[in-house]
Design a protein around this motif. Structure first.
Motif, mmCIF file in Angstrom:
data_model
loop_
_atom_site.group_PDB
_atom_site.id
_atom_site.type_symbol
_atom_site.label_atom_id
_atom_site.label_comp_id
_atom_site.label_asym_id
_atom_site.label_seq_id
_atom_site.Cartn_x
_atom_site.Cartn_y
_atom_site.Cartn_z
ATOM 1 N N VAL A 29 -11.563 9.367 7.536
ATOM 2 C CA VAL A 29 -10.346 9.466 8.322
ATOM 3 C C VAL A 29 -9.249 9.917 7.361
ATOM 4 O O VAL A 29 -9.348 9.723 6.153
ATOM 5 C CB VAL A 29 -9.966 8.119 8.982
ATOM 6 N N LYS A 30 -8.217 10.528 7.919
ATOM 7 C CA LYS A 30 -7.107 11.003 7.084
ATOM 8 C C LYS A 30 -5.859 10.229 7.478
ATOM 9 O O LYS A 30 -5.456 10.234 8.647
ATOM 10 C CB LYS A 30 -6.896 12.501 7.268
ATOM 11 N N THR A 31 -5.254 9.540 6.515
ATOM 12 C CA THR A 31 -4.071 8.737 6.805
ATOM 13 C C THR A 31 -2.861 9.256 6.037
ATOM 14 O O THR A 31 -2.998 9.889 4.981
ATOM 15 C CB THR A 31 -4.334 7.260 6.464
ATOM 16 N N SER A 32 -1.694 8.991 6.559
ATOM 17 C CA SER A 32 -0.464 9.497 5.960
ATOM 18 C C SER A 32 -0.198 8.850 4.601
ATOM 19 O O SER A 32 -0.343 7.636 4.433
ATOM 20 C CB SER A 32 0.718 9.223 6.897
ATOM 21 N N GLY A 33 0.227 9.666 3.658
ATOM 22 C CA GLY A 33 0.606 9.165 2.343
ATOM 23 C C GLY A 33 2.104 8.962 2.189
ATOM 24 O O GLY A 33 2.599 8.799 1.070
ATOM 25 N N LEU A 34 2.827 8.948 3.323
ATOM 26 C CA LEU A 34 4.286 8.860 3.261
ATOM 27 C C LEU A 34 4.749 7.608 2.527
ATOM 28 O O LEU A 34 5.696 7.652 1.741
ATOM 29 C CB LEU A 34 4.865 8.894 4.675
ATOM 30 N N ARG A 35 4.084 6.473 2.787
ATOM 31 C CA ARG A 35 4.469 5.224 2.124
ATOM 32 C C ARG A 35 4.351 5.363 0.609
ATOM 33 O O ARG A 35 5.216 4.910 -0.147
ATOM 34 C CB ARG A 35 3.560 4.093 2.616
ATOM 35 N N TRP A 36 3.278 6.026 0.172
ATOM 36 C CA TRP A 36 3.046 6.206 -1.265
ATOM 37 C C TRP A 36 4.071 7.159 -1.863
ATOM 38 O O TRP A 36 4.546 6.946 -2.988
ATOM 39 C CB TRP A 36 1.639 6.736 -1.488
#
Length: 209
Positions: free
Chosen positions: A169-176
């Motif tokens: 699955v591909k998840t957002s890295g915005l938090r990182w």
């Protein structure tokens, strides 16, 4: 929201039941999803509450819990059903790939997947799936403001080890990207360690925010 709906539309066309849970948003996203023909459930805010509300509204024999910022591989439904039907194990998760600009995120995703295989613990970013009867047996997601996925994994491990699907699955890295890769790694490792040592999830949630 439009990107999420677009990603889920092919599953609906294959008669996969898709339940979207709105935790009190005020941006019109719930109404947009309803106009597109999706089943939307209203719930109090909170991941555990929202995922339990979605499960209560679902009628299938296998539940898959997907965060709004995560996208499934195109054949996720077939992969999950094939894995569950060919195994005596009751639950599992996908590998995860973190989508973002820092090259370090590829290593972070690799380490998350490796850690999950080693410990048998999954996170919500990995699109956890579970048999309906097993989910009910363990009482669903615990009603806590953080680490609900870790605690559910703990309970499910008493029944079986997880199926670890290598499809990503591909998840957002915005938090990182927002907090910085290394500070986020340090924060998450610290929070998990404190949780394993018995710190209340409510206290950890304050530190996470």
């Amino acid at each position: 929201m439009p990107a999420l709906l677009e990603s889920l539309a092919p599953f609906r066309s294959r008669n996969v039941q898709v339940v979207l849970v709105d935790g009190g948003s005020a941006d019109g996203s719930a109404e947009l999803a309803e106009r597109a023909g999706f089943h939307v459930v209203r719930s109090a805010k909170g991941r555990a509450l929202q995922m339990n509300a979605g499960a209560a509204a679902a009628s299938g024999d296998v539940f898959l819990f997907l965060h709004a910022d995560t996208r499934l591989p195109a054949c996720a439904d077939a992969l999950v059903l094939k894995a569950i039907m060919a195994s005596t194990r009751a639950w599992g998760r996908f590998d995860v790939q973190i989508d973002g600009r820092p090259a370090m995120l590829a290593l972070v995703g690799f380490m998350m997947n490796w850690r999950s295989r080693l410990t048998g613990v999954a996170t919500g970013d990995q699109a956890m799936f579970v048999r309906r009867d097993t989910f009910r047996e363990v009482g669903g997601f615990p009603l806590q403001p953080l680490m609900e996925d870790i605690e559910l994994s703990r309970r499910l491990k008493r029944i079986s080890t997880p199926l670890c699907l290598r499809a990503c699955v591909k998840t957002s890295g915005l938090r990182w990207e927002t907090r910085g890769v290394w500070p986020t790694i340090l924060l998450m490792c610290t929070l998990r360690l404190r949780y394993w040592l018995g710190a209340p999830a409510e206290r950890l949630a304050k530190a996470y925010r």
